[in-house]
Write a protein that holds these residues in place. Structure first.
Motif, PDB file in Angstrom:
ATOM      1  N   LEU A 177      -8.575 -11.005  12.532  1.00 35.65           N
ATOM      2  CA  LEU A 177      -8.949 -11.990  11.524  1.00 35.65           C
ATOM      3  C   LEU A 177      -7.855 -13.049  11.379  1.00 35.65           C
ATOM      4  N   GLU A 178      -8.246 -14.213  10.916  1.00 36.50           N
ATOM      5  CA  GLU A 178      -7.311 -15.281  10.587  1.00 36.50           C
ATOM      6  C   GLU A 178      -7.540 -15.693   9.135  1.00 36.50           C
ATOM      7  N   ALA A 179      -6.634 -16.517   8.609  1.00 33.32           N
ATOM      8  CA  ALA A 179      -6.773 -17.005   7.241  1.00 33.32           C
ATOM      9  C   ALA A 179      -8.089 -17.795   7.109  1.00 33.32           C
ATOM     10  N   PRO A 180      -8.733 -17.720   5.936  1.00 37.96           N
ATOM     11  CA  PRO A 180      -8.251 -17.095   4.705  1.00 37.96           C
ATOM     12  C   PRO A 180      -8.578 -15.594   4.594  1.00 37.96           C
ATOM     13  N   ASP A 181      -9.482 -15.078   5.429  1.00 37.37           N
ATOM     14  CA  ASP A 181      -9.862 -13.666   5.307  1.00 37.37           C
ATOM     15  C   ASP A 181      -8.668 -12.745   5.552  1.00 37.37           C
ATOM     16  N   HIS A 182      -7.869 -13.059   6.579  1.00 35.28           N
ATOM     17  CA  HIS A 182      -6.708 -12.226   6.879  1.00 35.28           C
ATOM     18  C   HIS A 182      -5.755 -12.177   5.693  1.00 35.28           C
ATOM     19  N   THR A 183      -5.496 -13.326   5.079  1.00 28.25           N
ATOM     20  CA  THR A 183      -4.568 -13.394   3.947  1.00 28.25           C
ATOM     21  C   THR A 183      -5.056 -12.529   2.790  1.00 28.25           C
ATOM     22  N   ARG A 184      -6.344 -12.664   2.474  1.00 28.00           N
ATOM     23  CA  ARG A 184      -6.922 -11.911   1.354  1.00 28.00           C
ATOM     24  C   ARG A 184      -6.884 -10.409   1.624  1.00 28.00           C
ATOM     25  N   ILE A 185      -7.319  -9.998   2.811  1.00 28.81           N
ATOM     26  CA  ILE A 185      -7.400  -8.570   3.103  1.00 28.81           C
ATOM     27  C   ILE A 185      -6.012  -7.945   3.217  1.00 28.81           C
ATOM     28  N   ARG A 186      -5.085  -8.649   3.853  1.00 22.20           N
ATOM     29  CA  ARG A 186      -3.738  -8.086   3.984  1.00 22.20           C
ATOM     30  C   ARG A 186      -3.096  -7.930   2.606  1.00 22.20           C
ATOM     31  N   ARG A 187      -3.337  -8.891   1.717  1.00 18.46           N
ATOM     32  CA  ARG A 187      -2.779  -8.796   0.366  1.00 18.46           C
ATOM     33  C   ARG A 187      -3.335  -7.570  -0.355  1.00 18.46           C
ATOM     34  N   LEU A 188      -4.630  -7.332  -0.229  1.00 17.49           N
ATOM     35  CA  LEU A 188      -5.239  -6.182  -0.884  1.00 17.49           C
ATOM     36  C   LEU A 188      -4.751  -4.868  -0.274  1.00 17.49           C
ATOM     37  N   ILE A 189      -4.696  -4.803   1.055  1.00 17.10           N
ATOM     38  CA  ILE A 189      -4.242  -3.579   1.711  1.00 17.10           C
ATOM     39  C   ILE A 189      -2.788  -3.288   1.360  1.00 17.10           C
ATOM     40  N   SER A 190      -1.978  -4.346   1.280  1.00 18.79           N
ATOM     41  CA  SER A 190      -0.557  -4.169   0.969  1.00 18.79           C
ATOM     42  C   SER A 190      -0.341  -3.555  -0.404  1.00 18.79           C
ATOM     43  N   LYS A 191      -1.310  -3.709  -1.291  1.00 25.37           N
ATOM     44  CA  LYS A 191      -1.195  -3.086  -2.610  1.00 25.37           C
ATOM     45  C   LYS A 191      -1.341  -1.564  -2.526  1.00 25.37           C
ATOM     46  N   ALA A 192      -2.021  -1.110  -1.463  1.00 26.27           N
ATOM     47  CA  ALA A 192      -2.200   0.333  -1.282  1.00 26.27           C
ATOM     48  C   ALA A 192      -1.222   0.904  -0.258  1.00 26.27           C
ATOM     49  N   PHE A 193      -0.967   0.131   0.794  1.00 26.00           N
ATOM     50  CA  PHE A 193      -0.126   0.597   1.898  1.00 26.00           C
ATOM     51  C   PHE A 193       1.280   0.028   1.709  1.00 26.00           C
ATOM     52  N   THR A 194       2.005   0.561   0.762  1.00 28.03           N
ATOM     53  CA  THR A 194       3.310   0.033   0.378  1.00 28.03           C
ATOM     54  C   THR A 194       4.440   0.810   1.059  1.00 28.03           C
ATOM     55  N   PRO A 195       5.663   0.254   1.050  1.00 30.52           N
ATOM     56  CA  PRO A 195       6.805   1.032   1.544  1.00 30.52           C
ATOM     57  C   PRO A 195       6.938   2.376   0.837  1.00 30.52           C
ATOM     58  N   ARG A 196       6.589   2.403  -0.440  1.00 28.40           N
ATOM     59  CA  ARG A 196       6.643   3.651  -1.196  1.00 28.40           C
ATOM     60  C   ARG A 196       5.651   4.674  -0.635  1.00 28.40           C
ATOM     61  N   THR A 197       4.459   4.196  -0.198  1.00 27.30           N
ATOM     62  CA  THR A 197       3.476   5.080   0.409  1.00 27.30           C
ATOM     63  C   THR A 197       4.066   5.781   1.622  1.00 27.30           C
ATOM     64  N   VAL A 198       4.743   5.005   2.462  1.00 25.98           N
ATOM     65  CA  VAL A 198       5.362   5.562   3.663  1.00 25.98           C
ATOM     66  C   VAL A 198       6.496   6.507   3.290  1.00 25.98           C
ATOM     67  N   GLU A 199       7.300   6.114   2.312  1.00 25.50           N
ATOM     68  CA  GLU A 199       8.429   6.949   1.887  1.00 25.50           C
ATOM     69  C   GLU A 199       7.956   8.307   1.385  1.00 25.50           C
ATOM     70  N   VAL A 200       6.876   8.308   0.617  1.00 28.36           N
ATOM     71  CA  VAL A 200       6.333   9.558   0.083  1.00 28.36           C
ATOM     72  C   VAL A 200       5.818  10.447   1.216  1.00 28.36           C
ATOM     73  N   LEU A 201       5.354   9.815   2.301  1.00 23.82           N
ATOM     74  CA  LEU A 201       4.817  10.568   3.433  1.00 23.82           C
ATOM     75  C   LEU A 201       5.891  11.264   4.258  1.00 23.82           C
ATOM     76  N   ALA A 202       7.141  10.829   4.137  1.00 22.04           N
ATOM     77  CA  ALA A 202       8.200  11.300   5.040  1.00 22.04           C
ATOM     78  C   ALA A 202       8.286  12.829   5.123  1.00 22.04           C
ATOM     79  N   PRO A 203       8.317  13.562   4.022  1.00 20.66           N
ATOM     80  CA  PRO A 203       8.384  15.034   4.138  1.00 20.66           C
ATOM     81  C   PRO A 203       7.184  15.626   4.875  1.00 20.66           C
TER      82      PRO A 203
END
Length: 425
Positions: A115-141
């Motif tokens: 996808l390209e903007a504007p759809d890419h921008t909108r979807i990546r922003r929404l996904i980033s709210k769920a797929f955060t660095p904290r999400t990955v950090e919690v997964l580490a163990p």
């Protein structure tokens, strides 16, 4: 990790315009040759020496082999992963894909990668709210636990196929944990992914397209049921977070969620699998570097970056030319396609000192394995976590790990890896 766009339809690309700079393709660049797939790097060196741009008639693409150009073009907004946000297939001089392939293209085309903007921008922003660095950090163990269990199984058997016993199961288990896929269903994920990813190769066959369509339909149906279950009873998994994610009242559509899950599976674990086995194949061929890693002389995180650079799992990343662009004096017209050669860029002596040498302690390592620009791999942090866990557990629990037989390479070039890696303790 960023992946190549599927291209099953014919490619009526405009013929290359005459130029004193661009060249026609080198006969040594042959992505369908087993010898080339086993070692594409001499051909890349030839391409770099001959120039910055090469027209490759068999796939009707412009090959770009230099690091500086690849890095810049990944960020150039005159290029796109799709053209359908601006043109129809006909306006762009392309033949629409067959109607029978539509289920695959719906699943693939609604993911961030294509996808390209504007759809890419909108979807990546929404996904980033769920797929955060904290999400990955919690997964580490969890990732470390899963890696330890798989390595323990390999050790208990005295060895086996590192690809089948460790490299493949780990990222599948991780994405299944993230999405909340029940353990009993996880065996379905890898075959679906393999079938869909076959469409990312150059000029895929009609048989490959049929398998990809069937897997797309099955994966889509499965995810619809899983999404419905999470809507009724949300949990602490990523899928529940994607359902809940919103920005100024905007939410992901069901198709966008389905395509996001498929992308996380395909782009995430295909690259992790191949980096793991390609990386160990590299280490076995460079015992002094493996010894330095085992002794702690070099850090694991630095070593992983070098293995990502040295034998890149994704060799090519394609982008459409949306507006005429000039590269080294050659006009590349709208409607053409650029093939950015990641494997070549990561071995470019203009950017890397001794690029054909494995140096696990390499301090300056701006490889392009995860891409750049708006399509920089969303799961890069997760991929690094998985690689660190699997390499770390193998180094700790299997200090005498050694190779049994030289591996054979799969036929695919774009996503490049070996068929198996037989090891023993």
């Amino acid at each position: 990790m960023a992946e190549s766009r599927p291209t099953p339809e014919p490619r009526p690309t405009p013929e290359p315009q005459a130029s004193s700079h661009a060249s026609s393709h080198s006969t040594s660049f042959d992505p369908w040759s087993p010898g080339f797939v086993a070692d594409p790097y001499p051909a890349y060196a030839e391409l770099r020496e001959r120039g910055r741009l090469h027209y490759f008639e068999p796939s009707r693409q412009w090959l770009v082999p230099h690091h500086a150009d690849v890095s810049a073009l990944l960020r150039d907004r005159r290029l796109g992963r799709t053209y359908l946000h601006r043109f129809t297939h006909e306006e762009f001089g392309r033949t629409p894909p067959p109607e029978a392939h539509e289920p695959f293209h719906i699943l693939n085309g609604n993911g961030l990668l294509d996808l390209e903007a504007p759809d890419h921008t909108r979807i990546r922003r929404l996904i980033s709210k769920a797929f955060t660095p904290r999400t990955v950090e919690v997964l580490a163990p969890t990732v470390r636990r899963l890696a330890a269990e798989l390595v323990d199984g390999l050790c208990a058997a005295g060895g086996g196929d590192l690809l089948a016993e460790v490299a493949e199961p780990l990222p599948v288990a991780v994405i299944a944990e993230m999405l909340g896929v029940p353990a009993a269903d996880r065996a379905l994920l890898r075959p679906w992914s393999a079938d869909m990813c076959a469409m990312y190769e150059l000029n895929p066959t009609e048989d490959a397209a049929r398998r990809a369509v069937l897997s797309s339909l099955e994966f889509t149906a499965y995810l619809r049921e899983l999404i419905a279950a999470r809507r009724a009873a949300p949990g602490g998994d990523l899928l529940s977070a994607l359902i809940a994610a919103q920005d100024a009242g905007d939410r992901l559509s069901e198709q966008e969620m389905i395509s996001t899950c498929a992308l996380l599976l395909n782009a995430g674990h295909e690259a992790t699998v191949n980096t793991t086995v390609n990386g160990w194949w590299t280490l076995f061929r460079h015992p002094e570097q493996l010894a330095a890693l085992r002794s702690g002389e070099v850090s694991l995180s630095t070593a992983v970056e070098e293995l990502l650079r040295y034998d890149t799992p994704l060799q090519m990343f394609e982008r459409w030319v949306l507006d005429d662009i000039e590269i080294d004096g050659t006009l590349v017209p709208r409607g053409a396609e650029l093939a950015l050669l990641f494997g070549s860029a990561n071995r470019d002596p203009a950017r890397f000192d001794r690029p054909d040498t494995v140096d696990l302690s390499r301090p300056d390592n701006p490889h392009v394995t995860f891409g750049a620009g708006i399509h920089y791999c969303l799961g890069a942090a997760l991929g690094r976590l998985e690689l660190g866990a699997s390499f770390g557990e193998l180094l700790r629990r299997a200090p005498t790990l050694r190779l049994v037989a030289e591996p054979e390479w799969k036929p695919g070039y774009v996503i490049r890896g070996v068929k198996e890696l037989l090891v023993e303790m």
